[in-house]
Design an enzyme around this catalytic site. Structure first.
Site, PDB file in Angstrom:
ATOM      1  N   GLY A  48     -14.101  12.048 -95.395  1.00 25.48           N
ATOM      2  CA  GLY A  48     -15.687  11.036 -95.898  1.00 25.48           C
ATOM      3  C   GLY A  48     -15.168  10.308 -96.722  1.00 25.48           C
ATOM      4  O   GLY A  48     -14.121   9.293 -96.862  1.00 25.48           O
ATOM      5  N   ASN A  49     -16.476   9.570 -97.551  1.00 27.02           N
ATOM      6  CA  ASN A  49     -16.466   8.735 -98.927  1.00 27.02           C
ATOM      7  C   ASN A  49     -18.370   8.892 -99.586  1.00 27.02           C
ATOM      8  O   ASN A  49     -18.096  10.002 -99.370  1.00 27.02           O
ATOM      9  CB  ASN A  49     -16.377   6.868 -97.673  1.00 27.02           C
ATOM     10  N   ARG A  50     -17.593   7.796-100.307  1.00 29.19           N
ATOM     11  CA  ARG A  50     -18.507   8.670-101.971  1.00 29.19           C
ATOM     12  C   ARG A  50     -19.553   7.803-101.444  1.00 29.19           C
ATOM     13  O   ARG A  50     -20.809   8.268-102.692  1.00 29.19           O
ATOM     14  CB  ARG A  50     -18.130   8.227-103.269  1.00 29.19           C
ATOM     15  N   SER A  51     -20.514   7.537-100.484  1.00 25.42           N
ATOM     16  CA  SER A  51     -21.457   6.742-100.207  1.00 25.42           C
ATOM     17  C   SER A  51     -22.640   8.016-100.809  1.00 25.42           C
ATOM     18  O   SER A  51     -23.120   9.416-100.327  1.00 25.42           O
ATOM     19  CB  SER A  51     -21.649   6.354 -99.386  1.00 25.42           C
TER      20      SER A  51
ATOM     21  N   ALA B 208     -22.153   3.957 -94.878  1.00 25.97           N
ATOM     22  CA  ALA B 208     -20.691   3.824 -95.378  1.00 25.97           C
ATOM     23  C   ALA B 208     -19.818   4.374 -94.029  1.00 25.97           C
ATOM     24  O   ALA B 208     -20.205   5.900 -94.505  1.00 25.97           O
ATOM     25  CB  ALA B 208     -20.666   3.853 -96.444  1.00 25.97           C
TER      26      ALA B 208
END
Ligand code: PMT
Length: 424
Positions: A214-217, A281
């Site tokens: 995943g990502n930090r959004s 994102a």
């Protein structure tokens, strides 16, 4: 006639003043509102009365000041309810930490909190306090709650404080507060009748039942856009990836935490939307296979095959003209913002793209603020400073509304929502 006079002339505005040294600036604020033709009623807390007298406000407004929640007006009606119902807007300036806490908790022990709580009018809050109080988690939590209520916060400024220290907490200048009030009236309802779809947050691509890529959004940027569109009268669908903030109230939320789920949700919503803003994102890659069981340590290296995810916004960009919404993408870049944003605008078939910087000394991801540049086919069209994400959202809707209005065929202007604009 100035634009300001036009926006405020004849508006009923209640200014609620609480007990801060900055109450002296409320005097200027009230004078400026009255000069712009607003009908201003002032309500004060008891503590405000220790800093500035009611006679000062009564002399400026030629109207009685309310400082008693039990007071009846000249017609024997409950004064704070009459003011709450008559108000076109309520401006709380200065708003102390205590006032923010009371408002967030629904405690209505005085005329100011009682009016704000009883009214359905938009509320603008301009806090003023010591820097330590402003940054305290309790205050920030209260501010977040007030934003969820739909209150508009005019952020305090950095400068010299009553204590003699320098820091954040100074009441915004009266001109900035007036600007917020003017913008509120100028904008109110400018997206009325439109269906807006906003995506927010990051996607999580499962590796096994407990792990994901995943990502930090945080979803803050998308949530601010959804909230601002709601406040301007749009019907809003928020397609929510993984978010660390609560979605705003009053919007339709569709949970979509993987790229595939987001694709389905966006493709379902887009043909009925007038405007699509892709602030999410979306992971560009996902594991080729998600294990049904938790992957165990083996001591060996683990190879994970990643496959590309579908480019969701590009698919919407290819929709036939009669169902394709006006599309705004975001470009999150660590370098070469302009060239990369221009390429994405072109390749994904977007109308506008909002460029922001990630992964450097300033990182748009997770931050409460953002510095964005908007690109259209002709190149960069904005030069905005770093702003709180809600203010970025307001500026974006001003711009999107203009562009959308320009390209919408006049003949479609009265067509029902969802089928208003179609490109020629
Ligand atoms: O959520 P916050 O913490 O507030 O942070 C906000 C943000 C930095 C995430 C936001 O402002 C932002 O930039 N969002 C887009 C992030 C992104 O995916 O950028 P991109 O350059 O990789 O993608 C370009 C556009 O294509 C985006 O509109 C994206 O939503 C879309 N896309 C990307 C990949 C994909 N498979 N499908 C897509 O639709």
């Amino acid at each position: 006639m100035t634009e300001g006079l036009g926006a405020l002339a004849g508006r009923r505005i209640v200014v609620g003043v609480s007990g801060s040294i900055a109450a002296y600036k409320a005097v200027t604020l009230v004078r400026m509102l009255a000069e712009r033709g607003a009908v201003v009623d002032v309500a004060m807390t008891a503590a405000a009365g220790r800093f500035v007298g009611r006679l000062t406000f009564e002399s400026l407004t030629h109207r009685p000041v309310l400082d008693d929640v039990f007071e009846l007006d000249a017609d024997q009606q409950i004064a704070h309810i009459e003011l709450a119902e008559a108000a076109d807007a309520i401006v709380l300036a200065p708003a102390t930490a205590n006032l923010l806490g009371e408002l967030a908790s629904g405690l209505v022990g005085d005329a100011v909190t009682a009016i704000a709580c009883a009214s359905r009018a938009p509320v603008i809050v301009a806090p003023a306090m010591d820097a330590g109080m402003w940054t305290h988690p309790a205050t920030q939590r209260n501010v977040a709650t007030l934003r969820e209520f739909g209150y508009l916060i005019v952020e305090p400024e950095v400068g010299e404080l009553a204590s003699g220290l320098t820091g954040i907490g100074r009441l915004a200048e009266p001109a900035s507060i007036i600007e917020a009030v003017e913008r509120l009236f100028a904008r109110a309802g400018d997206l009325e009748g439109l269906h807006v779809v906003v995506s927010a947050g990051g996607t999580r691509e499962p590796l096994d039942p407990v792990r994901f890529i995943g990502n930090r959004s945080s979803g803050k940027m998308g949530a601010a856009l959804a909230e601002a569109a709601r406040d301007r009268g749009a019907a809003v669908t928020l397609i929510a990836g993984s978010m660390s903030v609560s979605p705003p109230r009053g919007v339709t939320v569709v949970d979509a935490t993987t790229a595939q789920a987001m694709r389905e949700a966006v493709l379902r919503a887009a043909p009925n939307a007038d405007i699509l803003v892709m602030a999410a994102a979306v992971a560009d890659f996902a594991p080729a296979r998600a294990s049904q069981h938790k992957i165990k340590r083996s001591g060996e290296n683990l190879q994970i095959e990643l496959v590309p995810n579908p480019d969701i916004v590009a698919e919407v960009g290819e929709m036939p003209d009669d169902v394709r919404p006006f599309i705004i993408g975001f470009a999150a870049e660590s370098d070469d913002l302009e060239a990369n944003a221009a390429a994405k605008l072109r390749d994904k078939g977007l109308d506008l793209i909002v460029g922001n910087v990630v992964g450097g000394p300033f990182d748009a991801i997770g931050s409460d603020e953002n510095k964005v540049t908007v690109f259209a086919a002709e190149g960069a069209i904005t030069d905005w400073p770093m702003l709180p994400k809600r203010q970025v959202a307001e500026r974006l809707w001003d711009l999107i509304g203009d562009r959308y209005g320009q390209m919408r065929p006049q003949a479609d202007a009265t067509a029902p929502s969802g089928r208003r604009r179609r490109r020629q």
